[in-house]
Design a protein around this motif. Sequence first.
Motif, PDB file in Angstrom:
ATOM      1  N   PHE A 112       2.100  -0.490   5.446  1.00  0.00           N
ATOM      2  CA  PHE A 112       2.738  -1.491   4.438  1.00  0.00           C
ATOM      3  C   PHE A 112       1.666  -1.523   3.351  1.00  0.00           C
ATOM      4  O   PHE A 112       1.653  -1.406   2.233  1.00  0.00           O
ATOM      5  CB  PHE A 112       3.309  -2.536   4.690  1.00  0.00           C
ATOM      6  CG  PHE A 112       4.567  -2.213   5.362  1.00  0.00           C
ATOM      7  CD1 PHE A 112       5.675  -1.607   4.577  1.00  0.00           C
ATOM      8  CD2 PHE A 112       4.832  -2.558   6.852  1.00  0.00           C
ATOM      9  CE1 PHE A 112       6.772  -1.184   5.157  1.00  0.00           C
ATOM     10  CE2 PHE A 112       6.019  -2.420   7.299  1.00  0.00           C
ATOM     11  CZ  PHE A 112       7.173  -1.530   6.610  1.00  0.00           C
ATOM     12  N   VAL A 113       0.447  -1.886   3.728  1.00  0.00           N
ATOM     13  CA  VAL A 113      -0.991  -1.990   2.781  1.00  0.00           C
ATOM     14  C   VAL A 113      -1.237  -0.656   1.905  1.00  0.00           C
ATOM     15  O   VAL A 113      -1.228  -0.630   0.852  1.00  0.00           O
ATOM     16  CB  VAL A 113      -2.202  -2.661   3.569  1.00  0.00           C
ATOM     17  CG1 VAL A 113      -3.297  -2.648   2.653  1.00  0.00           C
ATOM     18  CG2 VAL A 113      -1.922  -4.012   3.880  1.00  0.00           C
ATOM     19  N   LEU A 114      -1.017   0.291   2.787  1.00  0.00           N
ATOM     20  CA  LEU A 114      -1.419   1.627   2.041  1.00  0.00           C
ATOM     21  C   LEU A 114      -0.217   2.138   1.167  1.00  0.00           C
ATOM     22  O   LEU A 114      -0.389   2.421   0.180  1.00  0.00           O
ATOM     23  CB  LEU A 114      -1.691   2.792   3.028  1.00  0.00           C
ATOM     24  CG  LEU A 114      -3.028   2.511   3.854  1.00  0.00           C
ATOM     25  CD1 LEU A 114      -3.296   3.786   4.892  1.00  0.00           C
ATOM     26  CD2 LEU A 114      -4.208   2.709   2.812  1.00  0.00           C
ATOM     27  N   PHE A 115       0.990   1.645   1.633  1.00  0.00           N
ATOM     28  CA  PHE A 115       2.169   1.954   0.654  1.00  0.00           C
ATOM     29  C   PHE A 115       2.008   1.186  -0.536  1.00  0.00           C
ATOM     30  O   PHE A 115       2.317   1.739  -1.606  1.00  0.00           O
ATOM     31  CB  PHE A 115       3.434   1.814   1.482  1.00  0.00           C
ATOM     32  CG  PHE A 115       4.797   2.199   0.915  1.00  0.00           C
ATOM     33  CD1 PHE A 115       4.969   3.646   0.683  1.00  0.00           C
ATOM     34  CD2 PHE A 115       5.490   1.479   0.328  1.00  0.00           C
ATOM     35  CE1 PHE A 115       5.989   3.909   0.134  1.00  0.00           C
ATOM     36  CE2 PHE A 115       6.595   1.768  -0.218  1.00  0.00           C
ATOM     37  CZ  PHE A 115       7.026   2.863  -0.403  1.00  0.00           C
ATOM     38  N   ALA A 116       1.852  -0.118  -0.386  1.00  0.00           N
ATOM     39  CA  ALA A 116       1.630  -0.880  -1.589  1.00  0.00           C
ATOM     40  C   ALA A 116       0.529  -0.324  -2.582  1.00  0.00           C
ATOM     41  O   ALA A 116       0.610  -0.402  -3.782  1.00  0.00           O
ATOM     42  CB  ALA A 116       1.493  -2.468  -1.199  1.00  0.00           C
ATOM     43  N   LEU A 163       1.938   2.297  -4.288  1.00  0.00           N
ATOM     44  CA  LEU A 163       2.924   2.284  -5.466  1.00  0.00           C
ATOM     45  C   LEU A 163       2.104   1.526  -6.523  1.00  0.00           C
ATOM     46  O   LEU A 163       2.572   1.755  -7.626  1.00  0.00           O
ATOM     47  CB  LEU A 163       3.985   1.214  -4.898  1.00  0.00           C
ATOM     48  CG  LEU A 163       4.862   1.736  -3.789  1.00  0.00           C
ATOM     49  CD1 LEU A 163       5.923   0.637  -3.342  1.00  0.00           C
ATOM     50  CD2 LEU A 163       5.783   2.906  -4.670  1.00  0.00           C
ATOM     51  N   ASN A 164       1.071   0.907  -6.288  1.00  0.00           N
ATOM     52  CA  ASN A 164       0.576   0.299  -7.474  1.00  0.00           C
ATOM     53  C   ASN A 164      -0.427   1.081  -8.236  1.00  0.00           C
ATOM     54  O   ASN A 164      -1.087   0.773  -9.353  1.00  0.00           O
ATOM     55  CB  ASN A 164      -0.263  -1.022  -7.158  1.00  0.00           C
ATOM     56  CG  ASN A 164       0.522  -2.235  -6.521  1.00  0.00           C
ATOM     57  OD1 ASN A 164       1.696  -2.374  -7.080  1.00  0.00           O
ATOM     58  ND2 ASN A 164       0.019  -2.979  -5.595  1.00  0.00           N
ATOM     59  N   ALA A 210      -3.332  14.130 -12.426  1.00  0.00           N
ATOM     60  CA  ALA A 210      -2.800  13.460 -11.169  1.00  0.00           C
ATOM     61  C   ALA A 210      -2.724  12.279 -11.198  1.00  0.00           C
ATOM     62  O   ALA A 210      -3.430  11.644 -11.765  1.00  0.00           O
ATOM     63  CB  ALA A 210      -3.367  14.461  -9.989  1.00  0.00           C
ATOM     64  N   PRO A 211      -1.495  11.779 -10.308  1.00  0.00           N
ATOM     65  CA  PRO A 211      -1.508  10.160 -10.135  1.00  0.00           C
ATOM     66  C   PRO A 211      -2.944   9.869  -9.307  1.00  0.00           C
ATOM     67  O   PRO A 211      -3.590  10.453  -8.502  1.00  0.00           O
ATOM     68  CB  PRO A 211      -0.508  10.276  -9.181  1.00  0.00           C
ATOM     69  CG  PRO A 211       0.419  11.231  -9.366  1.00  0.00           C
ATOM     70  CD  PRO A 211      -0.837  12.226  -9.763  1.00  0.00           C
ATOM     71  N   LEU A 212      -3.367   8.771  -9.792  1.00  0.00           N
ATOM     72  CA  LEU A 212      -4.583   8.056  -9.036  1.00  0.00           C
ATOM     73  C   LEU A 212      -4.525   8.001  -7.782  1.00  0.00           C
ATOM     74  O   LEU A 212      -5.538   8.545  -7.056  1.00  0.00           O
ATOM     75  CB  LEU A 212      -4.692   6.636  -9.496  1.00  0.00           C
ATOM     76  CG  LEU A 212      -6.066   5.696  -9.114  1.00  0.00           C
ATOM     77  CD1 LEU A 212      -7.291   6.809  -9.613  1.00  0.00           C
ATOM     78  CD2 LEU A 212      -6.176   4.542  -9.740  1.00  0.00           C
ATOM     79  N   VAL A 213      -3.488   8.015  -6.859  1.00  0.00           N
ATOM     80  CA  VAL A 213      -3.434   7.540  -5.382  1.00  0.00           C
ATOM     81  C   VAL A 213      -3.512   9.332  -4.921  1.00  0.00           C
ATOM     82  O   VAL A 213      -4.121   9.386  -3.887  1.00  0.00           O
ATOM     83  CB  VAL A 213      -2.179   7.074  -4.920  1.00  0.00           C
ATOM     84  CG1 VAL A 213      -0.875   7.969  -5.055  1.00  0.00           C
ATOM     85  CG2 VAL A 213      -2.274   6.697  -3.565  1.00  0.00           C
ATOM     86  N   LEU A 214      -3.204  10.096  -5.602  1.00  0.00           N
ATOM     87  CA  LEU A 214      -3.418  11.706  -5.221  1.00  0.00           C
ATOM     88  C   LEU A 214      -4.812  11.784  -5.036  1.00  0.00           C
ATOM     89  O   LEU A 214      -5.271  12.429  -4.102  1.00  0.00           O
ATOM     90  CB  LEU A 214      -2.612  12.492  -5.824  1.00  0.00           C
ATOM     91  CG  LEU A 214      -2.589  13.986  -5.280  1.00  0.00           C
ATOM     92  CD1 LEU A 214      -2.221  14.105  -4.161  1.00  0.00           C
ATOM     93  CD2 LEU A 214      -1.841  14.698  -6.428  1.00  0.00           C
ATOM     94  N   VAL A 215      -5.451  11.592  -6.409  1.00  0.00           N
ATOM     95  CA  VAL A 215      -6.995  11.750  -6.435  1.00  0.00           C
ATOM     96  C   VAL A 215      -7.800  10.988  -5.363  1.00  0.00           C
ATOM     97  O   VAL A 215      -8.600  11.860  -4.816  1.00  0.00           O
ATOM     98  CB  VAL A 215      -7.365  11.535  -7.880  1.00  0.00           C
ATOM     99  CG1 VAL A 215      -8.964  11.427  -7.929  1.00  0.00           C
ATOM    100  CG2 VAL A 215      -6.510  12.182  -9.055  1.00  0.00           C
ATOM    101  N   ILE A 216      -7.298   9.914  -5.249  1.00  0.00           N
ATOM    102  CA  ILE A 216      -8.285   9.148  -3.959  1.00  0.00           C
ATOM    103  C   ILE A 216      -7.900   9.687  -2.718  1.00  0.00           C
ATOM    104  O   ILE A 216      -8.813  10.003  -1.942  1.00  0.00           O
ATOM    105  CB  ILE A 216      -7.795   7.857  -3.924  1.00  0.00           C
ATOM    106  CG1 ILE A 216      -8.180   7.017  -5.172  1.00  0.00           C
ATOM    107  CG2 ILE A 216      -8.313   6.999  -2.545  1.00  0.00           C
ATOM    108  CD1 ILE A 216      -7.851   5.576  -5.573  1.00  0.00           C
TER     109      ILE A 216
END
Length: 102
Positions: A14-18, A21-22, A39-45
């Motif tokens: 849930f922490v990683l999912f949040a 989403l953010n 690309a979305p930031l989460v994908l780059v990370i």
Amino acid sequence: MKYLMWLLNAAIFFVLFAFALNNQESVTLHLFFGASWQAPLVLVILVALVAGVFLGVAVMLPLWLRAKKVRRQAATNSVLASTAFDADSTLLPDPNDRRHGL
């Protein structure tokens, strides 16, 4: 104990999912020779994390294989050493035996 691990895994998920989403904003990576990638930031990370794990495993793999080979040789040598004089153990005196007076 089983439920504690399940709760810990659920909390991490849930922490990683949040976090994902953010961090949906699009970022632009400026690569070499004028190339860029959006690309979305989460994908780059995520890509950076996977690349780091891959590089870490690639660097450590030769060391792990060398250590495994050394452990295998040590086990083989200990088996051979323990069975070399089992039939007649009087051939070599024990170097730690101090009963002879010296």
